[in-house]
Scaffold this motif. Structure first.
Motif, mmCIF file in Angstrom:
data_model
loop_
_atom_site.group_PDB
_atom_site.id
_atom_site.type_symbol
_atom_site.label_atom_id
_atom_site.label_comp_id
_atom_site.label_asym_id
_atom_site.label_seq_id
_atom_site.Cartn_x
_atom_site.Cartn_y
_atom_site.Cartn_z
ATOM 1 N N ALA A 71 0.860 -1.192 0.000
ATOM 2 C CA ALA A 71 0.000 0.000 0.000
ATOM 3 C C ALA A 71 0.886 1.228 0.000
ATOM 4 C CB ALA A 71 -0.899 -0.010 1.230
ATOM 5 N N ILE A 72 0.632 2.144 -0.951
ATOM 6 C CA ILE A 72 1.445 3.370 -1.001
ATOM 7 C C ILE A 72 0.553 4.584 -0.781
ATOM 8 C CG2 ILE A 72 3.154 2.347 -2.572
ATOM 9 C CD1 ILE A 72 1.930 4.090 -4.819
ATOM 10 N N ASP A 73 1.119 5.615 -0.141
ATOM 11 C CA ASP A 73 0.359 6.853 0.040
ATOM 12 C C ASP A 73 1.313 8.032 0.056
ATOM 13 O OD1 ASP A 73 -2.680 7.618 1.342
ATOM 14 O OD2 ASP A 73 -1.107 9.131 1.378
ATOM 15 N N GLY A 95 3.483 16.980 5.967
ATOM 16 C CA GLY A 95 3.062 16.132 4.856
ATOM 17 C C GLY A 95 1.686 16.501 4.341
ATOM 18 N N PHE A 96 1.181 15.673 3.418
ATOM 19 C CA PHE A 96 -0.124 15.944 2.813
ATOM 20 C C PHE A 96 -1.239 15.726 3.836
ATOM 21 C CE2 PHE A 96 -3.955 14.181 0.874
ATOM 22 C CZ PHE A 96 -4.329 15.234 0.053
ATOM 23 N N ARG A 97 -2.181 16.656 3.874
ATOM 24 C CA ARG A 97 -3.367 16.520 4.719
ATOM 25 C C ARG A 97 -4.581 16.653 3.841
ATOM 26 N NH1 ARG A 97 -3.421 18.221 10.199
ATOM 27 N NH2 ARG A 97 -1.354 17.983 11.069
ATOM 28 N N MET A 117 -10.046 18.903 -5.265
ATOM 29 C CA MET A 117 -11.232 18.604 -6.059
ATOM 30 C C MET A 117 -12.204 17.787 -5.210
ATOM 31 S SD MET A 117 -11.518 16.182 -9.375
ATOM 32 C CE MET A 117 -10.354 17.025 -10.398
ATOM 33 N N VAL A 118 -13.491 18.008 -5.403
ATOM 34 C CA VAL A 118 -14.476 17.137 -4.756
ATOM 35 C C VAL A 118 -15.493 16.723 -5.823
ATOM 36 C CG1 VAL A 118 -15.923 19.033 -3.868
ATOM 37 C CG2 VAL A 118 -15.968 16.835 -2.718
ATOM 38 N N LEU A 119 -15.828 15.434 -5.828
ATOM 39 C CA LEU A 119 -16.744 14.925 -6.847
ATOM 40 C C LEU A 119 -18.185 15.039 -6.364
ATOM 41 C CD1 LEU A 119 -14.806 11.728 -7.994
ATOM 42 C CD2 LEU A 119 -14.660 14.052 -8.887
ATOM 43 N N GLU A 153 -20.813 13.995 2.065
ATOM 44 C CA GLU A 153 -20.300 13.042 3.065
ATOM 45 C C GLU A 153 -19.690 11.872 2.300
ATOM 46 O OE1 GLU A 153 -19.934 9.681 5.494
ATOM 47 O OE2 GLU A 153 -21.726 9.731 4.244
ATOM 48 N N GLY A 154 -18.445 11.536 2.611
ATOM 49 C CA GLY A 154 -17.801 10.491 1.813
ATOM 50 C C GLY A 154 -17.117 9.406 2.617
ATOM 51 N N ILE A 155 -16.957 9.627 3.938
ATOM 52 C CA ILE A 155 -16.172 8.665 4.730
ATOM 53 C C ILE A 155 -16.892 7.317 4.818
ATOM 54 C CG2 ILE A 155 -15.152 8.219 7.015
ATOM 55 C CD1 ILE A 155 -14.645 11.247 7.252
ATOM 56 N N TYR A 168 -18.931 5.961 2.666
ATOM 57 C CA TYR A 168 -18.858 5.263 1.370
ATOM 58 C C TYR A 168 -17.455 4.701 1.145
ATOM 59 C CZ TYR A 168 -23.297 7.542 0.577
ATOM 60 O OH TYR A 168 -24.591 7.956 0.708
ATOM 61 N N ALA A 169 -16.440 5.458 1.614
ATOM 62 C CA ALA A 169 -15.056 5.002 1.445
ATOM 63 C C ALA A 169 -14.849 3.685 2.199
ATOM 64 C CB ALA A 169 -14.095 6.081 1.959
ATOM 65 N N MET A 170 -15.267 3.661 3.469
ATOM 66 C CA MET A 170 -15.044 2.452 4.274
ATOM 67 C C MET A 170 -15.972 1.321 3.822
ATOM 68 S SD MET A 170 -14.242 3.953 8.099
ATOM 69 C CE MET A 170 -15.879 4.617 8.387
HETATM 70 C C1 LIG Z 1 -13.359 20.161 1.855
HETATM 71 C C2 LIG Z 1 -14.011 18.818 2.051
HETATM 72 C C3 LIG Z 1 -14.732 18.565 3.205
HETATM 73 C C4 LIG Z 1 -15.289 17.290 3.409
HETATM 74 N N1 LIG Z 1 -15.919 17.065 4.597
HETATM 75 C C5 LIG Z 1 -16.368 15.813 4.867
HETATM 76 C C6 LIG Z 1 -16.915 15.507 6.142
HETATM 77 O O1 LIG Z 1 -16.976 16.366 7.046
HETATM 78 N N2 LIG Z 1 -17.368 14.246 6.368
HETATM 79 C C7 LIG Z 1 -17.299 13.274 5.401
HETATM 80 O O2 LIG Z 1 -17.735 12.135 5.636
HETATM 81 N N3 LIG Z 1 -16.761 13.540 4.180
HETATM 82 C C8 LIG Z 1 -16.286 14.775 3.904
HETATM 83 N N4 LIG Z 1 -15.708 15.027 2.681
HETATM 84 C C9 LIG Z 1 -15.562 13.925 1.727
HETATM 85 C C10 LIG Z 1 -14.448 13.002 2.218
HETATM 86 O O3 LIG Z 1 -13.324 13.758 2.614
HETATM 87 C C11 LIG Z 1 -14.035 12.031 1.120
HETATM 88 O O4 LIG Z 1 -15.147 11.529 0.442
HETATM 89 C C12 LIG Z 1 -13.245 10.870 1.746
HETATM 90 O O5 LIG Z 1 -12.057 11.367 2.308
HETATM 91 C C13 LIG Z 1 -12.951 9.836 0.687
HETATM 92 O O6 LIG Z 1 -12.085 8.888 1.231
HETATM 93 P P1 LIG Z 1 -11.081 8.109 0.270
HETATM 94 O O7 LIG Z 1 -10.287 7.203 1.144
HETATM 95 O O8 LIG Z 1 -11.844 7.555 -0.865
HETATM 96 O O9 LIG Z 1 -10.137 9.235 -0.348
HETATM 97 P P2 LIG Z 1 -9.196 10.288 0.378
HETATM 98 O O10 LIG Z 1 -9.595 10.500 1.777
HETATM 99 O O11 LIG Z 1 -9.131 11.469 -0.517
HETATM 100 O O12 LIG Z 1 -7.805 9.553 0.422
HETATM 101 C C14 LIG Z 1 -7.031 9.432 -0.721
HETATM 102 C C15 LIG Z 1 -5.633 9.059 -0.289
HETATM 103 O O13 LIG Z 1 -4.870 8.812 -1.458
HETATM 104 C C16 LIG Z 1 -3.615 9.429 -1.324
HETATM 105 N N5 LIG Z 1 -3.168 9.751 -2.681
HETATM 106 C C17 LIG Z 1 -3.795 10.565 -3.574
HETATM 107 N N6 LIG Z 1 -3.112 10.594 -4.728
HETATM 108 C C18 LIG Z 1 -2.047 9.784 -4.553
HETATM 109 C C19 LIG Z 1 -0.964 9.424 -5.380
HETATM 110 N N7 LIG Z 1 -0.854 9.895 -6.635
HETATM 111 N N8 LIG Z 1 -0.019 8.593 -4.874
HETATM 112 C C20 LIG Z 1 -0.121 8.113 -3.616
HETATM 113 N N9 LIG Z 1 -1.133 8.415 -2.793
HETATM 114 C C21 LIG Z 1 -2.079 9.245 -3.247
HETATM 115 C C22 LIG Z 1 -3.831 10.636 -0.443
HETATM 116 O O14 LIG Z 1 -2.666 10.968 0.283
HETATM 117 C C23 LIG Z 1 -4.929 10.178 0.488
HETATM 118 O O15 LIG Z 1 -4.443 9.649 1.685
HETATM 119 C C24 LIG Z 1 -15.166 16.285 2.436
HETATM 120 C C25 LIG Z 1 -14.455 16.542 1.259
HETATM 121 C C26 LIG Z 1 -13.879 17.787 1.071
HETATM 122 C C27 LIG Z 1 -13.081 18.040 -0.171
#
Ligand SMILES: Cc1cc2nc3c(=O)[nH]c(=O)nc-3n(C[C@H](O)[C@H](O)[C@H](O)COP(=O)(O)OP(=O)(O)OC[C@H]3O[C@@H](n4cnc5c(N)ncnc54)[C@H](O)[C@@H]3O)c2cc1C
Length: 375
Positions: free
Chosen positions: A46-48, A57-59, A268-270, A301-303, A305-307
């Motif tokens: 797993a890479i990040d 770092g990236f937040r 970006m947010v989808l 809200e995306g957390i 759906y992600a999990m």
């Molecule tokens: C401003 C904002 C506010 C939000 N607020 C909420 C909230 O309050 N509650 C909620 O449920 N959802 C919220 N969302 C949505 C939520 O943040 C996302 O839907 C959720 O984080 C998606 O999880 P994910 O694991 O799919 O992707 P992400 O959380 O985006 O994780 C992607 C990971 O991939 C890594 N990555 C990206 N590109 C690369 C690459 N090229 N190489 C290696 N690693 C890479 C990143 O470091 C990151 O750790 C919000 C979104 C935004 C933009």
């Protein structure tokens, strides 16, 4: 990146490069959950691009609100949230502001107020040591080969390559894996989210949700978090920064206080709108969480759906499924249907006359108690 429908032989990979069953790109809630759930029988990398430390770092720019649906997924995993992930204060209501109609209403909410970075780090800490985790590692290229994929990433000033049978894109809204798998076609509505952090100068903490059709057809938010105040919004990409500043100006009339920003973040947010907006992957490549477009179009809200999508995919990859892509596509149909149905809610929140009506009637709103007299 190379289009997967034209596989290349694995000739680009240096001899002796490691081979994995699965390479996960991205360790947000989606990737970290999948890495935790995969069977010990599988060799996983797993890479990040995030750094390993608690700071720096990236937040991920995020409101950091854990919705009831996400709490339910954690409950399904029998996971309890450590207190260090929570911030102060916890807020029980959202103050909804219709800036067009100049009306405010309060609604009860059951979110947990989190430090998003610490939440992500906590999920990563749960990944078993058998999974090889590379932090500060940014995906550079993804090439489809006859036997799977060649993955190259950049880490500590050098490039590394490995091959894998399956690759999982859990790399968020601007997913490079999604672009590689689908030949650059994003095919999904997207916004630019801009968020700024301030010292909180308000009389009391609050969480606010703002609708202002002049600056965005999506929404904005203000939120108190550990003596800071976050103000952010999702804007159409064109003139997004100017829209953000204009909205800030407008919100001063609603009592919002902005000092000098401590931090500005954007990403970006989808916002999926059609049944076929979400992409689950193809030919041994899979997409999870926001990379797949799994995010609520009404609340962003995306957390959850992600999990949730990570749980679905883990069950498929842990079994000996002969057509994992097809099975994942079918098993995520209910999620896609749910997201599509959420679009039916959108007019009540985003179509001015309907929202005005809903807020004027005050359906489900809380009647606030009068503040005690101070003298
Ligand atoms: C401003 C904002 C506010 C939000 N607020 C909420 C909230 O309050 N509650 C909620 O449920 N959802 C919220 N969302 C949505 C939520 O943040 C996302 O839907 C959720 O984080 C998606 O999880 P994910 O694991 O799919 O992707 P992400 O959380 O985006 O994780 C992607 C990971 O991939 C890594 N990555 C990206 N590109 C690369 C690459 N090229 N190489 C290696 N690693 C890479 C990143 O470091 C990151 O750790 C919000 C979104 C935004 C933009």
């Amino acid at each position: 990146m190379h289009h997967p429908s034209h596989p290349r032989p694995s000739a680009l990979v240096p001899a002796g490069a490691p081979r994995y069953d699965i390479i996960i790109v991205g360790l947000g809630p989606a990737g970290a959950t999948l890495a935790r759930l995969l069977s010990p029988r599988l060799k996983v990398l797993a890479i990040d691009k995030k750094s390993g430390g608690a700071e720096g770092g990236f937040r991920k720019p995020c409101g950091g609100l854990l919705a009831p649906d996400a709490q339910k997924v954690l409950a399904r995993f029998d996971l309890a949230l450590p207190a260090r992930v929570l911030v102060s204060p916890q807020i029980f209501a959202v103050k909804t502001i219709d800036a067009d109609a100049r009306r405010t209403r309060c609604y009860q909410r059951f979110y947990l107020n989190l430090d998003r970075h610490r939440f992500d780090q906590w999920l990563i800490s749960l990944i078993p040591s058998r999974v090889e985790v590379r932090k500060d590692a940014c995906l550079k290229s993804l090439v489809k080969t006859g036997a799977g994929f060649d993955v190259t990433w950049h880490q500590d000033g050098a490039d590394f390559t490995a091959s894998a049978t399956h690759v999982v894109g859990a790399d968020g809204a601007s997913s490079a894996v999604r672009r590689a798998l689908y030949g650059g076609r994003r095919g999904i509505r997207h916004y630019t989210a801009i968020q700024q952090w301030f010292h909180d100068e308000h009389a009391g903490p609050f969480y606010s949700c703002i609708f202002d059709s002049d600056t965005t057809d999506c929404y904005a938010w203000g939120l108190s978090k550990d003596r800071h105040f976050i103000f952010g919004g999702a804007f159409p990409p064109k003139h997004c920064r100017e829209r953000f500043e204009r909205l800030k100006e407008r919100m001063k009339a609603f009592g919002f206080c902005f000092g000098a920003p401590l931090r500005t973040e954007a990403c970006m947010v989808l916002r999926p709108s059609g049944l076929f907006d979400c992409r689950t992957g193809r030919e041994g490549g899979f997409l999870l969480g926001e990379a797949a477009g799994f995010i609520s179009p009404s609340s962003l809200e995306g957390i959850s759906y992600a999990m949730g999508s990570a749980l679905t995919l883990s069950k498929i990859l842990n079994g000996n499924n002969r057509s994992p892509n097809r099975t994942y596509f079918l098993r995520t149909l209910p999620v896609r249907a749910r997201l599509f149905l959420k679009n039916l809610k959108v007019p009540f929140m985003y179509f001015k006359p309907l929202r005005r009506l809903v807020m004027a009637v005050g359906v489900k709103s809380i009647r606030m108690a009068d503040a005690p007299e101070t003298r």
